[in-house]
Design a protein around this motif. Structure first.
Motif, PDB file in Angstrom:
ATOM      1  N   VAL A 206       0.901  -1.214   0.058  1.00 20.10           N
ATOM      2  CA  VAL A 206      -0.164  -0.012  -0.026  1.00 20.10           C
ATOM      3  C   VAL A 206       0.886   1.223   0.080  1.00 20.10           C
ATOM      4  O   VAL A 206       1.953   1.278   0.772  1.00 20.10           O
ATOM      5  N   GLU A 209       0.180   8.494  -0.574  1.00 23.80           N
ATOM      6  CA  GLU A 209      -0.228   9.669  -1.477  1.00 23.80           C
ATOM      7  C   GLU A 209       0.380  11.145  -1.074  1.00 23.80           C
ATOM      8  O   GLU A 209       0.589  11.732  -2.028  1.00 23.80           O
ATOM      9  N   TRP A 225      -9.349  -3.106  12.176  1.00 25.11           N
ATOM     10  CA  TRP A 225      -9.573  -3.383  10.800  1.00 25.11           C
ATOM     11  C   TRP A 225      -9.180  -4.806  10.205  1.00 25.11           C
ATOM     12  O   TRP A 225      -9.714  -5.600   9.660  1.00 25.11           O
ATOM     13  N   ALA A 259      -6.773  -3.219  -2.189  1.00 24.04           N
ATOM     14  CA  ALA A 259      -7.467  -1.971  -2.620  1.00 24.04           C
ATOM     15  C   ALA A 259      -8.296  -1.615  -1.504  1.00 24.04           C
ATOM     16  O   ALA A 259      -8.191  -0.188  -1.193  1.00 24.04           O
ATOM     17  N   GLU A 260      -8.797  -2.533  -0.583  1.00 19.20           N
ATOM     18  CA  GLU A 260      -9.827  -2.150   0.411  1.00 19.20           C
ATOM     19  C   GLU A 260      -8.885  -1.646   1.691  1.00 19.20           C
ATOM     20  O   GLU A 260      -9.296  -0.653   2.277  1.00 19.20           O
ATOM     21  N   ALA A 262      -6.152   0.209   1.229  1.00 14.54           N
ATOM     22  CA  ALA A 262      -5.386   1.528   1.008  1.00 14.54           C
ATOM     23  C   ALA A 262      -5.988   2.815   1.995  1.00 14.54           C
ATOM     24  O   ALA A 262      -5.376   3.360   2.383  1.00 14.54           O
ATOM     25  N   GLY A 263      -7.448   2.761   2.026  1.00 19.74           N
ATOM     26  CA  GLY A 263      -7.820   3.982   2.783  1.00 19.74           C
ATOM     27  C   GLY A 263      -7.844   3.891   4.031  1.00 19.74           C
ATOM     28  O   GLY A 263      -7.299   5.045   4.745  1.00 19.74           O
ATOM     29  N   PRO A 264      -7.965   2.710   4.893  1.00 20.87           N
ATOM     30  CA  PRO A 264      -7.665   2.488   6.512  1.00 20.87           C
ATOM     31  C   PRO A 264      -6.224   3.139   6.683  1.00 20.87           C
ATOM     32  O   PRO A 264      -6.117   3.705   7.555  1.00 20.87           O
ATOM     33  N   ARG A 266      -4.114   4.701   5.043  1.00 21.60           N
ATOM     34  CA  ARG A 266      -3.810   6.294   4.710  1.00 21.60           C
ATOM     35  C   ARG A 266      -4.263   7.323   5.875  1.00 21.60           C
ATOM     36  O   ARG A 266      -3.691   8.177   6.316  1.00 21.60           O
ATOM     37  N   ASP A 267      -5.554   6.648   5.966  1.00 20.56           N
ATOM     38  CA  ASP A 267      -6.232   7.678   7.225  1.00 20.56           C
ATOM     39  C   ASP A 267      -5.593   7.538   8.592  1.00 20.56           C
ATOM     40  O   ASP A 267      -5.547   8.406   9.329  1.00 20.56           O
TER      41      ASP A 267
END
Length: 424
Positions: A206, A209, A225, A259-260, A262-264, A266-267
């Motif tokens: 991952v 950004e 998670w 892909a799932e 990546a959001g958690p 980075r957050d």
């Protein structure tokens, strides 16, 4: 307290304007309250008449104007003194130490008291009316302004003492040392953490950004998670690292969840333009090392400051004898759901002593004190692996002395102290 909340609170401490702004707001509210109380005869009658301002409209305006003018002038002087102290500290102890002066609550409150008194005087002054305007003299408000002026006198006296003692190198060392002790108490454990992470699993990276220093990392959210989805997250960065855009910051297993995840992931990363002490144990260590290294530079040549830093490191390591550093794995139901990069004892001592030894290799006083500090910690530490690390640094100090010290007596004293170290 959650990691993200702690990081936000620490970031608020870097805002020099916050406390002054709060005190200015309090000054405005207090001024409005004094004017409102003046219009209620019942409240005014609670105070003896001899305590209240007894003059007329002209005297009230002159007094409030004088208080407002003088306090805003002193506030400017206070700010100038603070900037001068910051410049001096930056040149003597390093620009990264400015954070401690900016975060100093005393400097912020002193400036806020003067600005708040100025705001109070203006709020009360605008309500004073002459006979032609319908006479109104806020006796309570003017009395309050006199009391605040006396508070400003005391604050100015205290501020001069505070700023003079604040730029003393011993005071700065003690301040950073206290922050380091607090970080050790918060980031170390009473019992050993989970064991080794185990064999690596097939994983998909991952990437980040954005760029910046990793100020904090919400490990609990990531662990929750991963546990919920039966995944394993392998973090490739730790607080204090600089994150480059497009580079991997974690790996997720199984790869289908990349892909799932990546959001958690980075957050969970809190990035900024400077390092923070919320989760970075080496942050305060490097601040103390910077003080010592600058003191050992040829332009300053102050081994006593470096010795003071070594003493603080020795005290901290003695306190850590019954503390444990976090392990590399976070477990949920006996399964490693989060693998992380952590600070180990070897890395912590490397951060403490490498640069001081390298820059102080030609100073017999620094090397002798380093050997004495390591000996004191060895006498208190019982863990075999930690004792091996301490003796490794003692050997490095002895090697540096043999290479750099030209005085035979100094080298003989260093070798004597090395021979007197407790046995492995």
């Amino acid at each position: 307290m959650s990691t993200s909340l702690r990081e936000r609170i620490e970031a608020l401490g870097d805002a020099f304007w916050l406390r002054p702004a709060i005190l200015v707001l309090l000054g405005v509210i207090l001024g409005e309250g004094a004017v409102w109380a003046e219009q209620l005869d019942g409240l005014r009658s609670l105070l003896p008449e001899s305590w209240l301002y007894a003059g007329g409209e002209a005297g009230a305006r002159a007094l409030l104007g004088a208080i407002a003018t003088s306090t805003i002038g002193v506030a400017g002087t206070t700010f100038s003194i603070t900037v001068a102290a910051l410049s001096l500290a930056s040149g003597q102890m390093g620009p990264r130490l400015l954070r401690n002066f900016v975060r100093d609550a005393g400097n912020q409150v002193a400036l806020g008291v003067f600005l708040g008194t100025f705001a109070y005087a203006l709020v009360v002054l605008r309500t004073v009316r002459s006979v032609e305007e319908g006479t109104f003299v806020p006796h309570l408000g003017v009395t309050g302004a006199l009391l605040l002026a006396l508070v400003c006198v005391g604050t100015l006296t205290w501020f001069v003492h505070h700023i003079a003692s604040g730029i003393n190198v011993e005071t700065v060392i003690n301040t950073v040392h206290a922050e380091l002790r607090e970080a050790v108490a918060r980031l170390t454990l009473d019992r050993p953490d989970a064991g080794p992470a185990g064999a690596p699993l097939p994983a998909c990276p991952v990437t980040a950004e954005q760029s910046g220093y990793l100020r904090a990392l919400d490990e609990e959210e990531l662990a929750a998670w991963a546990a919920e989805r039966g995944a394993t997250l392998d973090l490739l960065v730790r607080p204090g690292d600089y994150i480059f855009p497009g580079t991997p910051v974690a790996r997720v297993s199984p790869p289908a969840l990349a892909a799932e995840a990546a959001g958690p992931v980075r957050d969970a990363l809190s990035l900024g333009d400077r390092r923070a002490a919320a989760q970075d144990l080496e942050f305060a260590v490097r601040q103390l090392v910077e003080i010592a290294v600058r003191a050992l530079s040829p332009g300053i040549n102050d081994p006593f400051t470096a010795i003071a830093v070594l003493d603080r490191f020795g005290e901290l390591l003695c306190r850590m004898t019954d503390r444990h550093l976090p392990g590399p794995a976070v477990l949920r139901d006996g399964r490693a759901v989060l693998l992380r990069r952590v600070v180990d004892y070897d890395g912590l001592l490397d951060a403490m002593f490498h640069m001081i030894r390298q820059n102080g290799a030609g100073s017999a006083a620094v090397l002798l004190r380093l050997m004495e500090v390591l000996g004191a910690v060895l006498a208190a530490e019982q863990a075999p692996e930690r004792r091996a690390t301490l003796r490794r640094h003692a050997g490095l100090a002895l090697t540096a002395g043999r290479q750099e010290l030209t005085e035979r007596a100094a080298l003989a004293a260093l070798e004597e102290r090395y021979s007197a170290l407790p046995a492995p």
